[in-house]
Structure formats: structure tokens, C-alpha cells
Motif scaffolding. Structure first.
Motif, PDB file in Angstrom:
ATOM      1  N   SER A  45    -146.686  18.445 -39.629  1.00 44.99           N
ATOM      2  CA  SER A  45    -147.279  19.768 -39.676  1.00 44.99           C
ATOM      3  C   SER A  45    -146.464  20.661 -38.752  1.00 44.99           C
ATOM      4  O   SER A  45    -146.176  20.265 -37.623  1.00 44.99           O
ATOM      5  CB  SER A  45    -148.733  19.666 -39.204  1.00 44.99           C
ATOM      6  N   ASN A  46    -146.115  21.835 -39.222  1.00 52.79           N
ATOM      7  CA  ASN A  46    -145.234  22.718 -38.452  1.00 52.79           C
ATOM      8  C   ASN A  46    -145.863  24.096 -38.315  1.00 52.79           C
ATOM      9  O   ASN A  46    -145.334  25.096 -38.809  1.00 52.79           O
ATOM     10  CB  ASN A  46    -143.868  22.802 -39.165  1.00 52.79           C
ATOM     11  N   PRO A  47    -147.034  24.179 -37.651  1.00 55.31           N
ATOM     12  CA  PRO A  47    -147.748  25.464 -37.599  1.00 55.31           C
ATOM     13  C   PRO A  47    -146.958  26.598 -36.960  1.00 55.31           C
ATOM     14  O   PRO A  47    -147.230  27.754 -37.243  1.00 55.31           O
ATOM     15  CB  PRO A  47    -149.018  25.147 -36.795  1.00 55.31           C
ATOM     16  N   ALA A  48    -145.954  26.277 -36.121  1.00 56.91           N
ATOM     17  CA  ALA A  48    -145.162  27.368 -35.537  1.00 56.91           C
ATOM     18  C   ALA A  48    -144.510  28.188 -36.641  1.00 56.91           C
ATOM     19  O   ALA A  48    -144.266  29.380 -36.472  1.00 56.91           O
ATOM     20  CB  ALA A  48    -144.101  26.814 -34.591  1.00 56.91           C
ATOM     21  N   GLU A  49    -144.217  27.564 -37.782  1.00 56.14           N
ATOM     22  CA  GLU A  49    -143.645  28.306 -38.908  1.00 56.14           C
ATOM     23  C   GLU A  49    -144.669  28.575 -40.003  1.00 56.14           C
ATOM     24  O   GLU A  49    -144.574  29.568 -40.704  1.00 56.14           O
ATOM     25  CB  GLU A  49    -142.454  27.528 -39.517  1.00 56.14           C
ATOM     26  N   THR A  50    -145.637  27.668 -40.182  1.00 55.61           N
ATOM     27  CA  THR A  50    -146.520  27.806 -41.337  1.00 55.61           C
ATOM     28  C   THR A  50    -147.856  28.485 -41.023  1.00 55.61           C
ATOM     29  O   THR A  50    -148.526  28.947 -41.947  1.00 55.61           O
ATOM     30  CB  THR A  50    -146.784  26.445 -42.008  1.00 55.61           C
ATOM     31  N   VAL A  97    -145.373  14.494 -34.851  1.00 49.22           N
ATOM     32  CA  VAL A  97    -144.671  13.482 -35.637  1.00 49.22           C
ATOM     33  C   VAL A  97    -143.937  14.199 -36.763  1.00 49.22           C
ATOM     34  O   VAL A  97    -144.576  14.723 -37.692  1.00 49.22           O
ATOM     35  CB  VAL A  97    -145.674  12.459 -36.228  1.00 49.22           C
ATOM     36  N   ASP A  98    -142.620  14.279 -36.686  1.00 56.55           N
ATOM     37  CA  ASP A  98    -141.846  15.040 -37.672  1.00 56.55           C
ATOM     38  C   ASP A  98    -140.392  14.578 -37.605  1.00 56.55           C
ATOM     39  O   ASP A  98    -139.847  14.466 -36.507  1.00 56.55           O
ATOM     40  CB  ASP A  98    -141.943  16.555 -37.338  1.00 56.55           C
ATOM     41  N   PRO A  99    -139.751  14.309 -38.743  1.00 56.74           N
ATOM     42  CA  PRO A  99    -138.347  13.887 -38.704  1.00 56.74           C
ATOM     43  C   PRO A  99    -137.423  14.948 -38.120  1.00 56.74           C
ATOM     44  O   PRO A  99    -136.262  14.664 -37.835  1.00 56.74           O
ATOM     45  CB  PRO A  99    -137.984  13.636 -40.178  1.00 56.74           C
ATOM     46  N   ARG A 100    -137.948  16.165 -37.967  1.00 53.76           N
ATOM     47  CA  ARG A 100    -137.158  17.250 -37.388  1.00 53.76           C
ATOM     48  C   ARG A 100    -137.801  17.706 -36.082  1.00 53.76           C
ATOM     49  O   ARG A 100    -139.028  17.755 -35.982  1.00 53.76           O
ATOM     50  CB  ARG A 100    -137.122  18.441 -38.353  1.00 53.76           C
ATOM     51  N   GLY A 138    -139.638  21.542 -47.271  1.00 50.14           N
ATOM     52  CA  GLY A 138    -140.761  22.216 -46.604  1.00 50.14           C
ATOM     53  C   GLY A 138    -140.536  23.711 -46.551  1.00 50.14           C
ATOM     54  O   GLY A 138    -139.993  24.285 -47.494  1.00 50.14           O
ATOM     55  N   ARG A 139    -140.923  24.311 -45.420  1.00 51.53           N
ATOM     56  CA  ARG A 139    -141.076  25.770 -45.369  1.00 51.53           C
ATOM     57  C   ARG A 139    -140.362  26.425 -44.194  1.00 51.53           C
ATOM     58  O   ARG A 139    -140.120  25.780 -43.179  1.00 51.53           O
ATOM     59  CB  ARG A 139    -142.584  26.066 -45.248  1.00 51.53           C
ATOM     60  N   VAL A 140    -140.112  27.717 -44.336  1.00 49.71           N
ATOM     61  CA  VAL A 140    -139.671  28.548 -43.210  1.00 49.71           C
ATOM     62  C   VAL A 140    -140.674  29.684 -43.036  1.00 49.71           C
ATOM     63  O   VAL A 140    -141.395  30.030 -43.970  1.00 49.71           O
ATOM     64  CB  VAL A 140    -138.247  29.121 -43.413  1.00 49.71           C
TER      65      VAL A 140
HETATM   66  N1  LIG Z   1    -144.264  30.475 -43.833  1.00 51.35           N
HETATM   67  C1  LIG Z   1    -145.037  29.782 -44.675  1.00 51.35           C
HETATM   68  N2  LIG Z   1    -146.280  29.391 -44.290  1.00 51.35           N
HETATM   69  C2  LIG Z   1    -147.039  28.678 -45.135  1.00 51.35           C
HETATM   70  C3  LIG Z   1    -146.618  28.363 -46.446  1.00 51.35           C
HETATM   71  C4  LIG Z   1    -145.320  28.811 -46.837  1.00 51.35           C
HETATM   72  O1  LIG Z   1    -144.855  28.550 -47.954  1.00 51.35           O
HETATM   73  N3  LIG Z   1    -144.565  29.509 -45.918  1.00 51.35           N
HETATM   74  N4  LIG Z   1    -147.400  27.649 -47.304  1.00 51.35           N
HETATM   75  C5  LIG Z   1    -148.780  27.372 -46.951  1.00 51.35           C
HETATM   76  C6  LIG Z   1    -149.166  26.117 -47.640  1.00 51.35           C
HETATM   77  S1  LIG Z   1    -149.697  26.174 -49.251  1.00 51.35           S
HETATM   78  C7  LIG Z   1    -149.110  24.918 -47.012  1.00 51.35           C
HETATM   79  S2  LIG Z   1    -149.515  23.515 -47.881  1.00 51.35           S
HETATM   80  C8  LIG Z   1    -148.817  24.820 -45.580  1.00 51.35           C
HETATM   81  C9  LIG Z   1    -147.865  23.664 -45.267  1.00 51.35           C
HETATM   82  O2  LIG Z   1    -147.699  23.568 -43.891  1.00 51.35           O
HETATM   83  P1  LIG Z   1    -146.841  22.386 -43.258  1.00 51.35           P
HETATM   84  O3  LIG Z   1    -147.301  21.073 -43.725  1.00 51.35           O
HETATM   85  O4  LIG Z   1    -146.785  22.647 -41.792  1.00 51.35           O
HETATM   86  O5  LIG Z   1    -145.382  22.708 -43.900  1.00 51.35           O
HETATM   87  P2  LIG Z   1    -144.140  21.862 -44.447  1.00 51.35           P
HETATM   88  O6  LIG Z   1    -142.926  22.600 -43.967  1.00 51.35           O
HETATM   89  O7  LIG Z   1    -144.246  21.623 -45.890  1.00 51.35           O
HETATM   90  O8  LIG Z   1    -144.171  20.428 -43.769  1.00 51.35           O
HETATM   91  C10 LIG Z   1    -144.432  20.230 -42.401  1.00 51.35           C
HETATM   92  C11 LIG Z   1    -143.413  19.343 -41.732  1.00 51.35           C
HETATM   93  O9  LIG Z   1    -143.371  18.061 -42.341  1.00 51.35           O
HETATM   94  C12 LIG Z   1    -142.131  17.512 -41.982  1.00 51.35           C
HETATM   95  N5  LIG Z   1    -141.862  16.300 -42.754  1.00 51.35           N
HETATM   96  C13 LIG Z   1    -141.037  16.136 -43.804  1.00 51.35           C
HETATM   97  N6  LIG Z   1    -141.091  14.863 -44.232  1.00 51.35           N
HETATM   98  C14 LIG Z   1    -141.942  14.203 -43.421  1.00 51.35           C
HETATM   99  C15 LIG Z   1    -142.413  12.859 -43.345  1.00 51.35           C
HETATM  100  O10 LIG Z   1    -142.058  11.985 -44.125  1.00 51.35           O
HETATM  101  N7  LIG Z   1    -143.305  12.572 -42.353  1.00 51.35           N
HETATM  102  C16 LIG Z   1    -143.718  13.498 -41.445  1.00 51.35           C
HETATM  103  N8  LIG Z   1    -144.574  13.123 -40.507  1.00 51.35           N
HETATM  104  N9  LIG Z   1    -143.294  14.761 -41.501  1.00 51.35           N
HETATM  105  C17 LIG Z   1    -142.431  15.116 -42.477  1.00 51.35           C
HETATM  106  C18 LIG Z   1    -141.166  18.648 -42.221  1.00 51.35           C
HETATM  107  O11 LIG Z   1    -139.988  18.457 -41.451  1.00 51.35           O
HETATM  108  C19 LIG Z   1    -141.986  19.848 -41.783  1.00 51.35           C
HETATM  109  O12 LIG Z   1    -141.610  20.327 -40.511  1.00 51.35           O
HETATM  110  O13 LIG Z   1    -148.229  26.019 -45.101  1.00 51.35           O
HETATM  111  C20 LIG Z   1    -148.934  27.201 -45.453  1.00 51.35           C
HETATM  112  N10 LIG Z   1    -148.280  28.250 -44.724  1.00 51.35           N
END
Ligand SMILES: Nc1nc2c(c(=O)[nH]1)N[C@H]1C(S)=C(S)[C@@H](COP(=O)(O)OP(=O)(O)OC[C@H]3O[C@@H](n4cnc5c(=O)[nH]c(N)nc54)[C@H](O)[C@@H]3O)O[C@H]1N2
Ligand SMILES: Nc1nc2c(c(=O)[nH]1)N[C@H]1C(S)=C(S)[C@@H](COP(=O)(O)OP(=O)(O)OC[C@H]3O[C@@H](n4cnc5c(=O)[nH]c(N)nc54)[C@H](O)[C@@H]3O)O[C@H]1N2
Ligand code: SF4
Ligand SMILES: [Mo]
Length: 702
Positions: free
Chosen positions: A174-179, A200-203, A592-594
């Protein structure tokens, strides 16, 4: 008219930040301004929210229906002509090939009223079982695991305000700093209060920069990681035996599975060292209370359901669920990702989070809809399976609120399936890449121009209010369904069941959800306008004594929602990703996302400020991989998988594992990440494996 400020919520993600809309001085547009009274974001917005009004401008959006001409071009048409065409073609498919040859695809960005009406429209007007939506690609694995473990799926079982007061949070993938940038303060406050954050994140993401401990597993190995942590919990005597005895079932089998996952074995699978595993267990177990929160990283895997189950196991074994300031939660993604999964646009579901296979649920909802329960179809295909069946079993499709040409896995194949349809109708606000393939495009109103409810990642039902009039030429999704029901009803006046006033739809949704797991029957527009949202379940009959039910911010404190009130351990073991690297495809791709782009980019790629911040796709890779490839920063790199080839500039950083590359999925064309992704599905949730597939890299000479 500058004084008419409308308090509402952002059109994008599931945080549903509060914002005010203020009419611009010339009265033709609105400005997004700060709304400090909504507690979740206290006025803070990310760049997407701040610039959301740009997409309301007639310069970037659709303002006339478009119909495919004999010559093959999309040309402006009247609403009458467009609606006649859609109803005619859907009706023809149904007559010639049966109701299940008509498909419906929805979205988690649709309001509760739209999602509810779309599900009802599929079952009652079209009579098709073939409906699903993009939420299947989002949180479906967490939903499946939560339902099994706790008997109920609500993303977060507690409000965000609990996070700063717990002792430790593990954020998994989960990457809330960006999402969800405004939510970051909950995690920084946690640390200010003496709590710890594990990421927990590969990055090493911007979120991981805030962590006390960053674990960087290989993509697709979170299941082994969680089992390894559970192994150490048992080995170090940190199990909460009394809690396990009183509040759970299934421990013995789960304990045995965890004991087979030795820390050294887990280190080999995940790349996370044994000392790091021990440190994570210590940080998680020492405080009184702790939480595990997951997002798409561990969930978008072909074993996403088992993976989330393994993290829930860790919470259960340590007594960290259904207790104050403790628990497992999933950070849902889309604006109405939570409500969108509750009211019937999912293949197996009826409103109120009821099951389509449950005879009592069918009888209740059929009663509200005034139809024979036996007339309701059974469960249909999941999202990817539905898209894969286009042009074969499914001949015509109505699509509302998704852009699968960019966002679906194995996107070139999905695009080819969409092109092979007899007929495609798309309701959208812009001409997305998918809408551009349609036979009819219906331009719809947007968040600031219509009223409706969404349910945020906290399970908080919120009211979005209409602030301005839509431009000439657009209609709401509810009006579209109303008009199509009238034309497809064959004189049965079915449109009466599809009101165009959102509050009228919500009143029916309340009744349809009454008594179901996601019970909204005690929620009214009036309450939502007066309170800062209401947490479901909120039954109408209220407390004993007849008061108004206050809603339920915190779940499971007395009992879980299972038959016996106990949480269920998931007996899971590690297994590999559907596609592991080999000699031909030696590198792992994750996606994933920026921060500055949203999803398929259909909306945000139309906003100048956001494009300036995030102009296009890229391939994030480690210097060691870049060196082997002979690629410098910004050089085009080809990423090739068994599905296809994508090209994007290199972005070289030590923040990613050397065996992994990362691509954001927001763009179409040559840099489309989903050209590469693997549609291998989780057997339970039917989630595709967006987060791990095997690729090779090639230098590109330009
Ligand atoms: N800016 C922005 N914000 C958004 C969105 C958007 O498109 N852009 N979309 C919205 C929506 S619908 C959603 S679902 C959320 C998603 O929100 P997040 O889940 O936070 O977003 P992602 O970037 O898809 O994935 C999160 C992290 O998972 C990591 N990751 C990749 N593979 C693995 C793995 O195998 N294991 C683990 N533990 N980590 C892994 C990636 O490196 C990434 O940093 O964001 C919401 N907010
Ligand atoms: N590789 C990879 N792919 C992914 C993911 C990933 O992490 N990696 N994440 C997946 C996830 S979590 C998600 S949620 C999906 C999202 O992917 P999509 O389903 O494509 O989501 P959006 O881009 O939000 O598409 C919504 C579309 O509906 C339109 N729209 C917005 N509001 C309305 C409305 O009220 N009515 C109508 N009719 N239309 C509207 C928008 O303009 C846009 O064209 O992508 C998935 N795809
Ligand atoms: S964090 Fe999400 S809800 Fe808040 S402003 Fe940004 S996109 Fe909108
Ligand atoms: Mo999502």
C-alpha cells in the motif's frame, strides 16, 4: 453568486476527501476550495482533487451522444437516435441469442444509486446473468478473505482516526503517500505518538520513507512472508492463547501450516532476511494493540485471497482483531469502491451485500423490485472472464464507469475481444480509449452536476451534492437507464422501476438492503446532510427503545459476523506466482500508480497540471539491471512478456529490488503496462495477477 458554496466530496479515490465547490466569478464553472469541517482530510487535498473541476469543462468532456456512422466514424447524434440505437441493438441480441448474450460492465466509481440501478437493470430489464465490474480488479481478494474470516467484508472495520492511537501498523503493498496523500498524516501521527510503522513493498516508496521498518519482498511472495511471521510468533511464544480459544476457530491446522514455513525457508522465497522478520514480529507484538492494513500489492495476485487470509491469521493468532485499536483492514481504492461492491453490480450479488444464490435474499429483493424471484438470473462470469467472452458468448455490451482497454489485464487481447462485439454502448464523461471503440457513446453528468451517495474506505456513507447545472447535451446515468428500460420493457412500463431522482433510488436501496449484511435502511439523505456521513450497518429499526441507529464505526468488538461469532483462521500454504521468471523471461514486472494520475487516466490525462507532473509511462529499474541492459536514465526500454511488448523510458533508482521492474498503468498506447500483465485468476476472488509476471528487457535503438 460567490456565496453559494456547496460542501461535497472528491470524484476520485476512496478516501472521499471533503471539498467545497464555489461558483467561479463568471458563474459558468466551479472552483474546488477548502472544506475544513470534514474530519477525514480536514481540508487537505491531493493534486487530483484540487484540479478535479478541470474535467467539468466542455473543452475536454463529451457534450453530445456519438453514434458510429455507416462510414465507420463516431458522429454526433440526438439523444433520441442514440437511445433508440442502444435499446434496439441490446434487444436484438437478446431476441436472437438469449439474455445472457447481453453483457453489462460497471465501475466502483459509480455512486450507490447508479451501481444499484445498473445491477437491477441487468437482472430485471435485460434478464442477463452477465454483469460484473472493475472492482473485481481492485479489492475482491480482500473482500473474499474478509468474508470468510470475519463473516463480513467492510474494508476498514474501524475509522482512520483509530490509526494514530494503535501501537504498530503493518502496511502491506500500500502506497498512500501517492495513492491517498491526505491519509499519510494518520501514519505520521502514529509515529509521533510512539507507535511504529512497517511497510511491506518491493519498492522503497515515498510511504516506505516514513517507516520504522521497510521489508522489500519479491513480488508475489507476501503469503510466505506472513506465514514466516506467524511461525516466529508461535516459536517465540507470542500467541494469545486465551483469545484464540475464545474468539476463533481453525487454529490447529493454521499453526501446523505456519510451522512448516521456517524463517530461513521464507527468507529464500521472499528475500526478506531472518533478522528483519524477527524485528517485524517484535514491533508488531510488543504493543497492546496493532493493525495490519493491505492494499493492492498482496491482493492483486493469483493467490490474493489466501495471501490476505495469511495476514488475517497473523492478527488472529496475536489477538489483534475485534478489539479496540486492533484489526485487519483493506484500504479500498475507488471513489465508491466500498458501496460499489455492496449493491448488486457484482456477478454473484444482490443489494445489501446479499448473495444471488440465497433463496431468502432473492425473495426479499424480488419483493422490493416487484418481480417473481424465479425470474432473477443466477450468478454470471467475473470481470476478466466476461471480457474474455466478448464476441463469442457475449455479443453486445453496455459499459458504465470503466476503461478496460487500458486497465484490464492482457489488454491487447481484451481490446481485440471488444472490437469483435456485435455492439458496444459506453456511458462516459470523456471519450476514453474504450468509448472510442463503441457503436454508441452516451455523455453523462459528473459528480459536481448530480447528487448521489458514496461509501468511503471507512464504510462511511457520504452525500455528494449537486453544485452546478450540467452543460446542454449531457444526461445522468440514471436517466440513461430509465430511458433504456422504457424502450426495452415491451410495453411493461419497466422505467417506473428506474427513477431519475437519486434520492428516490436511495429510498428503494434502503429497503432492498434492509436486513442484509450492508444494511443502509436507517440512512437518509437528510441524515447524511446533517451528519458527516453514517457508518453501515445502520438498520432502520434503531436501538431498543426506538431511537435512531447511530451507525457502526467499529465492527466485531463483541463478536464476529460469522454464525458462531468466532473468526476463522485460513489454512493456507505458500505457492508460487502463476508465472515465475525463467531463462527467457528472467525479470519480475509489477505495476501500480503515481500520485498525479488516476487509474486508466481517462479523466486525469485531460488535466494540464497533472500531465505536467506525470507526463507519461516509465519503467522503474535498478541500476544493476540498467547497466546490464546498457540503458541510461530516460532511454527507451522494451518490456516483453508472453502477452506482448511495451516501450517506455527508463527511470533508474536503487529504491527497487534488482530482480524487479515497475510500471504505472495509467497510459494507453506503446507504454501500456497491461499489454504485459498476466490474467491468471485467483480461484476464489477471480482477481487477475496484476502484481507479478515474468518479463525480459530489451534496449531500444531510436
Ligand atoms: N494517484 C492515484 N491514487 C489512487 C489511484 C490512482 O490510480 N492514482 N487509484 C485508487 C484505487 S482504485 C486504488 S485500488 C488504490 C490503490 O492503492 P495502492 O494499493 O496503494 O496502489 P498500487 O500502486 O497499485 O500498489 C501499492 C504498492 O504495492 C506494491 N507492490 C507491487 N507488487 C507487490 C507485491 O507483490 N507485494 C507487496 N507487498 N507490494 C507490492 C507497489 O510497489 C506499490 O507501491 O489507489 C487509489 N488512489
Ligand atoms: N496493471 C494494472 N492494472 C490495473 C491495476 C493495477 O494496479 N495494475 N489496478 C486495477 C484497479 S484496482 C482498478 S480499480 C481498475 C480501474 O480501472 P478502470 O476501470 O479503467 O477505472 P477508471 O480509469 O477510473 O475508469 C472509469 C471510467 O469511467 C468514467 N466515469 C467516471 N465517473 C463516471 C460516472 O459517474 N458514470 C460513467 N458512466 N462514467 C464515469 C471515467 O471517465 C473513465 O473513463 O484498474 C485495474 N487495473
Ligand atoms: S486523496 Fe483521493 S479523495 Fe482525496 S483529494 Fe486525492 S483523489 Fe480526491
Ligand atoms: Mo482499485
Amino acid at each position: 453568486m460567490r456565496d453559494t458554496v456547496t460542501p461535497t466530496h472528491c470524484p476520485y479515490c476512496a478516501l472521499q476527501c471533503g471539498m467545497n465547490l464555489t461558483p467561479a466569478p463568471d458563474g459558468t464553472a466551479v472552483e474546488v476550495t477548502e472544506r475544513a469541517d470534514f474530519p477525514v482530510n480536514r481540508g487537505a487535498l491531493c493534486g487530483k482533487g484540487r484540479t478535479a473541476a478541470a474535467v467539468l469543462s466542455p473543452g475536454v468532456r463529451l457534450t453530445s451522444p456519438l453514434v458510429r456512422s455507416a462510414g465507420g466514424a463516431l458522429v454526433p447524434a440526438s439523444w433520441e437516435e442514440a437511445l433508440e440505437r442502444v435499446a434496439g441493438e441490446l434487444g436484438r441480441t437478446r431476441a436472437e441469442s438469449g439474455a445472457d448474450a447481453v453483457g453489462v460492465f460497471g465501475g466502483g466509481g459509480l455512486t450507490n444509486e447508479k451501481a444499484y440501478s445498473l445491477g437491477k437493470f441487468a437482472r430485471v430489464v435485460l434478464g442477463t446473468s452477465q454483469i460484473d465490474y472493475n472492482g473485481r480488479f481492485c479489492m475482491s481478494s480482500a473482500a473474499a478473505a474478509g468474508n470468510t474470516a470475519f463473516g463480513l467484508d467492510r474494508g476498514l472495520p474501524f475509522p482512520l482516526e483509530d490509526i494514530p492511537r494503535t501501537g504498530c501498523v503493518i502496511l502491506v503493498g500500500s502506497n498512500p503517500a501517492e495513492t491517498m496523500p491526505p491519509s499519510l498524516r494518520y501514519f505520521t501521527e502514529l509515529r509521533e505518538n510512539g507507535g511504529t510503522l512497517i511497510v511491506v513493498d518491493p519498492r522503497r516508496t515515498r510511504t516506505a520513507d516514513h517507516a520504522d521498518l521497510h521489508l522489500a519482498p519479491r513480488p508475489g511472495t507476501d503469503l510466505a512472508l506472513a506465514l514466516g511471521l506467524l511461525h516466529l510468533v508461535v516459536a517465540e511464544g507470542r500467541t494469545d492463547e486465551a483469545y484464540v480459544r475464545e474468539r476463533t476457530t481453525g487454529w490447529e491446522e493454521t499453526r501446523a501450516a505456519a510451522m512448516a514455513h521456517w524463517p530461513e525457508y521464507v527468507e529464500r522465497i521472499t528475500g526478506v532476511s531472518v533478522p528483519e522478520l524477527r524485528e517485524a514480529v517484535r514491533l508488531f507484538c510488543e504493543p497492546e494493540a496493532a493493525m495490519v492494513l493491505s492494499a493492492r500489492g498482496p491482493e492483486q495476485q493469483s493467490k490474493g485471497t489466501d495471501t490476505v487470509g495469511a495476514w488475517i491469521n497473523l492478527c488472529l493468532a496475536t489477538g489483534r482483531a475485534g478489539r479496540p485499536l486492533s484489526g485487519y483492514g483493506c484500504l479500498t481504492g475507488q471513489g465508491n469502491g466500498q458501496g460499489g461492491r455492496e449493491h448488486g453490480q457484482k456477478a454473484d450479488q444482490l443489494p445489501g451485500y446479499r448473495k444471488l444464490t440465497d433463496p431468502a435474499a432473492r425473495a426479499h429483493v424480488a419483493g422490493v423490485w416487484g418481480v417473481d424471484p424465479d425470474s432473477l438470473p443466477g450468478p454470471g462470469r467475473s470481470a476478466y472472464e466476461l471480457l474474455d467472452a466478448l464476441g463469442t458468448d457475449i455479443r453486445s455490451l453496455l459499459l458504465m464507469g470503466s476503461n478496460p482497454v487500458v486497465s484490464a489485464p492482457r489488454a491487447a487481447h481484451v481490446e481485440e475481444r471488444i472490437r469483435s462485439l456485435d455492439f458496444l454502448a459506453v456511458c462516459d464523461v470523456v471519450l476514453s480509449e474504450t468509448a472510442a471503440l463503441a457503436d454508441v457513446v452516451l455523455p453523462v453528468t459528473q459528480w459536481a452536476e448530480e447528487t448521489g451517495t458514496t461509501t468511503s474506505l471507512e464504510g462511511r456513507v457520504l452525500l455528494r451534492r449537486r453544485a452546478i447545472s450540467p452543460p446542454e447535451g449531457v444526461r445522468s446515468d440514471l436517466e440513461v437507464l430509465h430511458e433504456l428500460a422504457a424502450r426495452l420493457g415491451g410495453g411493461r412500463n419497466l422505467e417506473k422501476g428506474f427513477p431519475t431522482d437519486p434520492e428516490e433510488v436511495f429510498e428503494e436501496l434502503r429497503r432492498a438492503s434492509a436486513g442484509g449484511p450492508a444494511d443502509y435502511s436507517g440512512i437518509t439523505y437528510r441524515r447524511l446532510a446533517e451528519e458527516n456521513g453514517v457508518f453501515w450497518p445502520c438498520p432502520a429499526d434503531g436501538e431498543p427503545g426506538g431511537g435512531v441507529h447511530p451507525g457502526t464505526p467499529r465492527l466485531f468488538l463483541d463478536r464476529f459476523a460469522t454464525g458462531d461469532g468466532r473468526a476463522r483462521f485460513a489454512p493456507v500454504s505458500h505457492r508460487a506466482a502463476a508465472e515465475e521468471p525463467d531463462d527467457e523471461y528472467p525479470v519480475l514486472l509489477t505495476t501500480g500508480r503515481v500520485v498525479a494520475q488516476y487509474q486508466s487516466g481517462a479523466q486525469t490525462r485531460r488535466v494540464d497540471e497533472l500531465n505536467a507532473a506525470a507526463p507519461g509511462p516509465f519503467v522503474e529499474l535498478h541500476p544493476r539491471l540498467a547497466e546490464r541492459l546498457g540503458a541510461a536514465e530516460g532511454d527507451p526500454v522494451a518490456v516483453v512478456s508472453r502477452r506482448g511488448r511495451a516501450v517506455a523510458p527508463a527511470r533508474i533508482t536503487t529504491a527497487i529490488r534488482p530482480d524487479t521492474v515497475f510500471m504505472p498503468f495509467h497510459w494507453a498506447g506503446e507504454g501500456r503496462a497491461n499489454t504485459l500483465t498476466n490474467p491468471a485468476l485467483d480461484p476464489t476472488s477471480r482477481m487477475p495477477e496484476f502484481k507479478a509476471c515474468a518479463v525480459r528487457l530489451e534496449a531500444v535503438r531510436r
